[in-house]
Design a protein around this motif. Structure first.
Motif, PDB file in Angstrom:
ATOM      1  N   ALA A 135       0.813  -1.213   0.000  1.00 34.20           N
ATOM      2  CA  ALA A 135       0.000   0.000   0.000  1.00 34.20           C
ATOM      3  C   ALA A 135       0.845   1.261   0.000  1.00 34.20           C
ATOM      4  N   GLY A 136       2.181   1.096   0.021  1.00 37.95           N
ATOM      5  CA  GLY A 136       3.069   2.248  -0.082  1.00 37.95           C
ATOM      6  C   GLY A 136       3.592   2.776   1.233  1.00 37.95           C
ATOM      7  N   LEU A 137       3.351   2.078   2.331  1.00 41.85           N
ATOM      8  CA  LEU A 137       3.802   2.580   3.625  1.00 41.85           C
ATOM      9  C   LEU A 137       5.304   2.353   3.815  1.00 41.85           C
ATOM     10  N   SER A 138       5.939   3.275   4.512  1.00 40.67           N
ATOM     11  CA  SER A 138       7.354   3.145   4.859  1.00 40.67           C
ATOM     12  C   SER A 138       7.486   2.210   6.057  1.00 40.67           C
ATOM     13  N   ASN A 139       8.725   1.861   6.400  1.00 39.97           N
ATOM     14  CA  ASN A 139       8.940   0.997   7.566  1.00 39.97           C
ATOM     15  C   ASN A 139       8.408   1.624   8.840  1.00 39.97           C
ATOM     16  N   ALA A 140       8.625   2.924   8.994  1.00 36.33           N
ATOM     17  CA  ALA A 140       8.144   3.599  10.198  1.00 36.33           C
ATOM     18  C   ALA A 140       6.623   3.567  10.266  1.00 36.33           C
TER      19      ALA A 140
END
Length: 215
Positions: free
Chosen positions: A165-170
């Motif tokens: 979905a495009g989320l970063s690790n953070a």
């Protein structure tokens, strides 16, 4: 942010969309590939919005030079329908995101936010086209991604869905109540188990397997 497209109206439209968002500043614009490379070297933007087909030097070659100058450059490729070969080549070159010029403006904003935070982003229409191209070239005996995803643990599956979905690790860590180091370990395990090289390829696998949970 650097915006590179040979069509002035496209640049103007994108700039107007970004101008309404805090923190999304266009520091420079380019109308051809060599200018885009030089401006990226000069301004060192966090994100480059780069048209795949441009005069004098296409977006793929320009991106390669940008990666050479600054390996951490996050490049979002801007494409149109009918550029499937360019899209797959850009994937292998290490692009961080893909957007269709005809996408809803919300996709543009989602993509910029995702890659700026260290994630990867495929607009749904681009994901569908990439998946179609990959399926067309896949040997008949090769299992589809949904079967490969079954190798993952439940937690890795959850991480992959958010990565797709495009989320970063953070951001994934915040969603799943995990520290960022744990998310990084899960992402590394996912890449290994899926046999992919980077987050974009993992995102494609997530879309193909139907595990993406958020728009």
């Amino acid at each position: 942010m650097l915006l590179a497209d040979d069509e002035a109206m496209i640049r103007s439209g994108i700039r107007a969309i970004l101008a309404r968002q805090p923190g999304m500043d266009v520091v420079a614009e380019a109308a051809d590939g060599p200018a885009a490379v030089e401006l990226a070297r000069l301004h060192r933007p966090d994100v480059v919005l780069l048209d795949i087909q441009m005069p004098r030097l296409d977006g793929l070659a320009a991106a390669t030079r940008m990666y050479r100058d600054r390996p951490g450059t996050a490049v979002i490729m801007l494409t149109t329908f009918g550029e499937d070969d360019f899209i797959t080549r850009a994937l292998h070159e290490g692009a961080s995101g893909f957007l269709l010029k005809a996408d809803d403006p919300r996709e543009l904003l989602n993509g910029v936010r995702a890659v700026a935070a260290g994630g990867a982003y495929l607009s749904p229409k681009v994901a569908a086209r990439v998946i179609g191209v990959l399926r067309a070239g896949r040997p008949p005996h090769e299992p589809p991604s949904r079967h490969v995803v079954e190798k993952l643990t439940k937690r890795e599956h959850d991480v992959l869905a958010l990565l797709g979905a495009g989320l970063s690790n953070a951001e994934i860590g915040a969603e799943l109540f995990l520290v960022e180091g744990t998310v990084k370990a899960h992402v590394s395990a996912i890449l290994s188990k899926l046999g992919v090289r980077n987050r974009v390829e993992a995102a494609i696998a997530a879309h193909e397997a139907g595990v993406v949970e958020r728009p």
